[in-house]
Scaffold this motif. Structure first.
Motif, PDB file in Angstrom:
ATOM      1  N   GLN A  28       0.709  -1.240   0.055  1.00 16.28           N
ATOM      2  CA  GLN A  28       0.033   0.096   0.068  1.00 16.28           C
ATOM      3  C   GLN A  28       0.755   1.049   0.007  1.00 16.28           C
ATOM      4  N   ALA A  29       1.909   1.366  -0.788  1.00 15.51           N
ATOM      5  CA  ALA A  29       2.707   2.489  -0.878  1.00 15.51           C
ATOM      6  C   ALA A  29       1.899   3.541  -1.438  1.00 15.51           C
ATOM      7  N   THR A  30       2.165   4.600  -1.244  1.00 17.76           N
ATOM      8  CA  THR A  30       1.530   6.056  -1.679  1.00 17.76           C
ATOM      9  C   THR A  30       2.498   6.656  -2.874  1.00 17.76           C
ATOM     10  N   LEU A  31       1.838   7.475  -3.930  1.00 16.48           N
ATOM     11  CA  LEU A  31       2.538   8.138  -4.767  1.00 16.48           C
ATOM     12  C   LEU A  31       2.851   9.476  -4.277  1.00 16.48           C
ATOM     13  N   PRO A  32       3.962  10.183  -4.427  1.00 19.89           N
ATOM     14  CA  PRO A  32       4.317  11.592  -3.894  1.00 19.89           C
ATOM     15  C   PRO A  32       3.265  12.708  -4.253  1.00 19.89           C
ATOM     16  N   LEU A  33       2.684  12.839  -5.625  1.00 15.45           N
ATOM     17  CA  LEU A  33       1.954  13.760  -5.483  1.00 15.45           C
ATOM     18  C   LEU A  33       0.526  12.998  -6.497  1.00 15.45           C
ATOM     19  N   PRO A  34      -0.466  13.690  -6.621  1.00 14.77           N
ATOM     20  CA  PRO A  34      -1.751  13.072  -7.021  1.00 14.77           C
ATOM     21  C   PRO A  34      -1.487  13.015  -8.720  1.00 14.77           C
ATOM     22  N   PHE A 105       5.477  15.142   3.839  1.00 15.62           N
ATOM     23  CA  PHE A 105       6.348  14.068   4.164  1.00 15.62           C
ATOM     24  C   PHE A 105       5.545  12.686   4.217  1.00 15.62           C
ATOM     25  N   ILE A 106       6.497  11.650   3.439  1.00 17.05           N
ATOM     26  CA  ILE A 106       5.748  10.306   3.333  1.00 17.05           C
ATOM     27  C   ILE A 106       6.062   9.598   4.594  1.00 17.05           C
ATOM     28  N   MET A 107       4.989   9.063   5.267  1.00 18.16           N
ATOM     29  CA  MET A 107       4.925   8.441   6.646  1.00 18.16           C
ATOM     30  C   MET A 107       4.567   6.868   6.292  1.00 18.16           C
ATOM     31  N   GLY A 147       1.423   3.447   3.193  1.00 20.13           N
ATOM     32  CA  GLY A 147       2.054   4.893   2.959  1.00 20.13           C
ATOM     33  C   GLY A 147       1.014   5.948   2.833  1.00 20.13           C
ATOM     34  N   LYS A 148       1.402   6.983   3.545  1.00 19.39           N
ATOM     35  CA  LYS A 148       0.620   8.362   3.642  1.00 19.39           C
ATOM     36  C   LYS A 148       1.250   9.679   3.423  1.00 19.39           C
ATOM     37  N   VAL A 149       0.813  10.473   2.910  1.00 19.93           N
ATOM     38  CA  VAL A 149       1.594  11.685   2.735  1.00 19.93           C
ATOM     39  C   VAL A 149       0.814  12.696   3.641  1.00 19.93           C
ATOM     40  N   SER A 260      11.767  17.908  -4.992  1.00 17.70           N
ATOM     41  CA  SER A 260      12.497  16.830  -4.260  1.00 17.70           C
ATOM     42  C   SER A 260      11.564  15.808  -3.797  1.00 17.70           C
ATOM     43  N   ARG A 261      12.021  14.568  -3.761  1.00 18.63           N
ATOM     44  CA  ARG A 261      11.046  13.307  -3.233  1.00 18.63           C
ATOM     45  C   ARG A 261      10.904  13.399  -1.555  1.00 18.63           C
ATOM     46  N   ASN A 262      12.093  13.655  -1.107  1.00 14.94           N
ATOM     47  CA  ASN A 262      12.065  13.550   0.641  1.00 14.94           C
ATOM     48  C   ASN A 262      12.930  14.577   1.159  1.00 14.94           C
TER      49      ASN A 262
END
Length: 292
Positions: A28-34, A105-107, A147-149, A260-262
């Motif tokens: 269940q990973a999340t993408l950084p942006l929609p 931030f991705i958590m 994963g959640k942003v 940046s990604r992180n």
């Protein structure tokens, strides 16, 4: 000349968002942006609810599910799709960027999910007593990576480019006020709990002569084939178009994301663009010119 309609939406997330890729299940990973499909779905939700969309035959549709008869080699099948698919052919491009000062931030959360679906079913070789182990209550759920942003009270800018003539075929009424109203009625961008409050909606009418080519600054993501980075920080991610139903498979493509990604941060870069359009003083989107 071909008329292009540009729409921009500024929205504020309540806590943040999460978006999954197609075919993901236990991971269940999340993408950084929609991605573009999420942005189009957010806009189309209100139109479907209010019955403002028309199918290819001109018939008005409403509701959360659209059923279409798909002609295949041997027989026809019924495909159930999102009503957002109605607007897919009219969409030239869609993109998003966090506000200039925004940082997300991705958590990784561990959530309890039903895992019965992910366990082997045939053959069922593991038993406890007379019952296959997978059916016992203690094996039916488990901890799943999710994963959640996190972006509380964070602003996001969303930009759309539409082919106006195709919009007229798909929207019941004047497309401009209808889309502006739909923009103001966006309630989420992402999963059902990815709630937003819309702060501003604007539009611009362009024609083909106003589409530029060459060097430009932007902080909005775009397909990698649409331009090359000359200056600034960026990374790549795989997004997709289509994929609205079982018989409408997604088309995956690499996108270039400024920033940046992180932490997730949108920053301005210089691009040698195949095509670009200025929708606002602070909104410039890059996109690939039509093929053929």
């Amino acid at each position: 000349m071909k008329m292009i309609l540009g729409l921009t939406v500024k929205a504020e997330y309540h806590w943040g968002y999460w978006i999954r890729t197609p075919f993901s299940s236990k991971l269940q990973a999340t993408l950084p942006l929609p991605p573009p499909t999420t942005l189009l779905g957010a806009l189309a939700s209100y139109l479907a609810r209010e019955g403002l969309l028309k199918d290819p035959s001109g018939k008005k549709i409403s509701g959360e599910i659209l059923s279409l008869e798909i002609k295949m080699k041997r027989r026809s099948r019924i495909d159930f799709r999102s009503p957002a698919s109605i607007l897919d052919d009219a969409l030239i491009t869609a993109s998003a960027a966090l506000s200039k000062d925004g940082k997300a931030f991705i958590m990784d959360d561990l959530n309890r999910y039903v895992t019965l679906l992910f366990q082997q079913r045939i053959p069922e070789r593991v038993y406890e007593g007379r019952m296959p182990r997978r059916y016992l209550p203690k094996y039916r759920s488990g901890a799943i990576y999710c994963g959640k942003v996190y972006y509380p009270s964070g602003l996001i800018d969303v930009a759309y480019l539409f082919d106006y003539s195709k919009l007229e075929e798909r929207i019941d009424g004047d497309p401009i006020p209808v889309l502006v109203e739909a923009g103001w009625n966006i309630s989420r961008i992402g999963s059902k709990e990815s709630l937003v409050t819309v702060r501003r909606v604007s539009y611009v009418e362009l024609d083909e002569s106003e589409v530029g080519r060459g060097k430009v600054r932007t902080r909005f993501y775009f397909p990698s084939r649409a331009g090359s980075v000359l200056e600034g920080e960026s990374y790549t991610e795989v997004f997709w178009r289509r994929g609205w139903g079982r018989y409408d498979q997604p088309v995956f493509e690499e996108y270039l994301i400024p920033g940046s990604r992180n932490p997730i941060k949108s920053s301005e870069i210089v691009v040698d663009a195949e095509a670009y359009a200025k929708l606002d003083e602070d909104v410039t989107i890059v996109f690939p010119p039509p093929r053929g």
